[in-house]
Design a protein around this motif. Structure first.
Motif, PDB file in Angstrom:
ATOM      1  N   HIS A  17       0.835  -1.206   0.000  1.00 44.54           N
ATOM      2  CA  HIS A  17       0.000   0.000   0.000  1.00 44.54           C
ATOM      3  C   HIS A  17       0.867   1.251   0.000  1.00 44.54           C
ATOM      4  O   HIS A  17       0.608   2.207  -0.749  1.00 44.54           O
ATOM      5  CB  HIS A  17      -0.910  -0.010   1.233  1.00 44.54           C
ATOM      6  N   LEU A  18       1.909   1.267   0.817  1.00 42.61           N
ATOM      7  CA  LEU A  18       2.802   2.428   0.896  1.00 42.61           C
ATOM      8  C   LEU A  18       3.563   2.638  -0.407  1.00 42.61           C
ATOM      9  O   LEU A  18       3.749   3.775  -0.850  1.00 42.61           O
ATOM     10  CB  LEU A  18       3.785   2.254   2.059  1.00 42.61           C
ATOM     11  N   ILE A  19       3.993   1.546  -1.022  1.00 45.03           N
ATOM     12  CA  ILE A  19       4.726   1.648  -2.297  1.00 45.03           C
ATOM     13  C   ILE A  19       3.814   2.178  -3.401  1.00 45.03           C
ATOM     14  O   ILE A  19       4.222   3.024  -4.213  1.00 45.03           O
ATOM     15  CB  ILE A  19       5.332   0.281  -2.678  1.00 45.03           C
ATOM     16  N   ASP A  20       2.575   1.689  -3.424  1.00 48.77           N
ATOM     17  CA  ASP A  20       1.604   2.197  -4.404  1.00 48.77           C
ATOM     18  C   ASP A  20       1.348   3.682  -4.173  1.00 48.77           C
ATOM     19  O   ASP A  20       1.208   4.460  -5.123  1.00 48.77           O
ATOM     20  CB  ASP A  20       0.284   1.430  -4.297  1.00 48.77           C
ATOM     21  N   ASP A  21       1.288   4.073  -2.893  1.00 47.96           N
ATOM     22  CA  ASP A  21       1.062   5.471  -2.533  1.00 47.96           C
ATOM     23  C   ASP A  21       2.206   6.346  -3.030  1.00 47.96           C
ATOM     24  O   ASP A  21       1.996   7.482  -3.479  1.00 47.96           O
ATOM     25  CB  ASP A  21       0.938   5.574  -1.008  1.00 47.96           C
TER      26      ASP A  21
END
Length: 250
Positions: A53-57
């Motif tokens: 999720h953080l990487i996509d963000d």
């Protein structure tokens, strides 16, 4: 005889106050144990999902909000991506030292000093925002805690962030009731509906407010709702403030 009676009443009152303190301590300790079990579950079962999720963000944020017409875009974006992805990977650790986070903040600031344009502030602002979102999530999972001896200067408190992240989510009676309820145990949508006397979309609206602020999470789609570290800290803070302002009844 009256003196003996008054003495007995005084002894009883002291005993009741002692019992009250013991019960309150037990409740607080139980809530902490509940919170720790929830956070352990989330860290163990969702660390890979949270990192993704953080990487996509990162990808979305940098792609959308960095200055498009800049001759340094293709140089800067990989640098920001690398810093943020390495920081996101910390979410899988059991504990993150505050010195690591402090050093990363300094590294980002030092990068800015070497950039030539005023418009570079836009890109660095986006990278900083993404970084702080990651740190906030680490705090909610209790893998990173700010050193207690560091006190926030009141004049530097970000007004809008404090309102959006803490005050607005809890300014409604029903939302406060929900947060109190899940501080002691995880609860289903139907159980919260019964507690608050809210149905369907009305209850979902309040749950979303608390969820968006990072005070509660849902185990999985249609799963139980649980308090986060942030939610618990905010609730504890409110309890401490309320206790200090409102005198205990005799």
């Amino acid at each position: 005889m009256n003196k003996n009676f008054e003495s007995e009443i005084s002894d009883i009152r002291e005993k009741l106050e002692e019992i009250h303190r013991d019960i309150r301590t037990f409740t607080e300790d139980s809530n902490r144990e509940h919170l720790e079990s929830i956070l352990t579950f989330v860290r163990d079962d969702y660390s890979n999902v949270l990192e993704k999720h953080l990487i996509d963000d990162i990808k979305i944020g940098l792609s959308k909000n960095m200055v498009k017409k800049c001759d340094r875009l293709e140089q800067c974006r990989p640098i920001f991506t690398d810093i943020l992805q390495k920081n996101a990977a910390l979410i899988k650790q059991a504990s993150v030292d505050s010195e690591i986070i402090d050093k990363k903040r300094v590294d980002i600031k030092n990068l800015r000093k070497g950039m030539p344009y005023d418009k570079c502030d836009i890109c660095f602002s986006e990278a900083t925002d993404l970084f702080e979102k990651q740190v906030s999530l680490m705090q909610s999972l209790r893998i990173y805690e700010v050193k207690k001896d560091k006190k926030q200067d009141i004049s530097l408190l970000p007004s809008q962030s404090v309102i959006d992240d803490m005050l607005d989510p809890l300014c409604h009676t029903k939302r406060f009731e929900i947060l109190k309820a899940v501080s002691g145990q995880s609860m289903s949508f139907s159980a919260l509906s019964k507690l608050t006397d809210l149905r369907g979309g009305n209850l979902l609206f309040h749950l979303q407010k608390l969820s968006d602020s990072g005070m509660i999470i849902q185990r999985h789609e249609r799963g139980d709702y649980m308090i986060t570290g942030k939610g618990f800290w905010v609730l504890e803070g409110i309890s401490d403030i309320y206790s200090s302002l409102i005198p205990e009844e005799n």
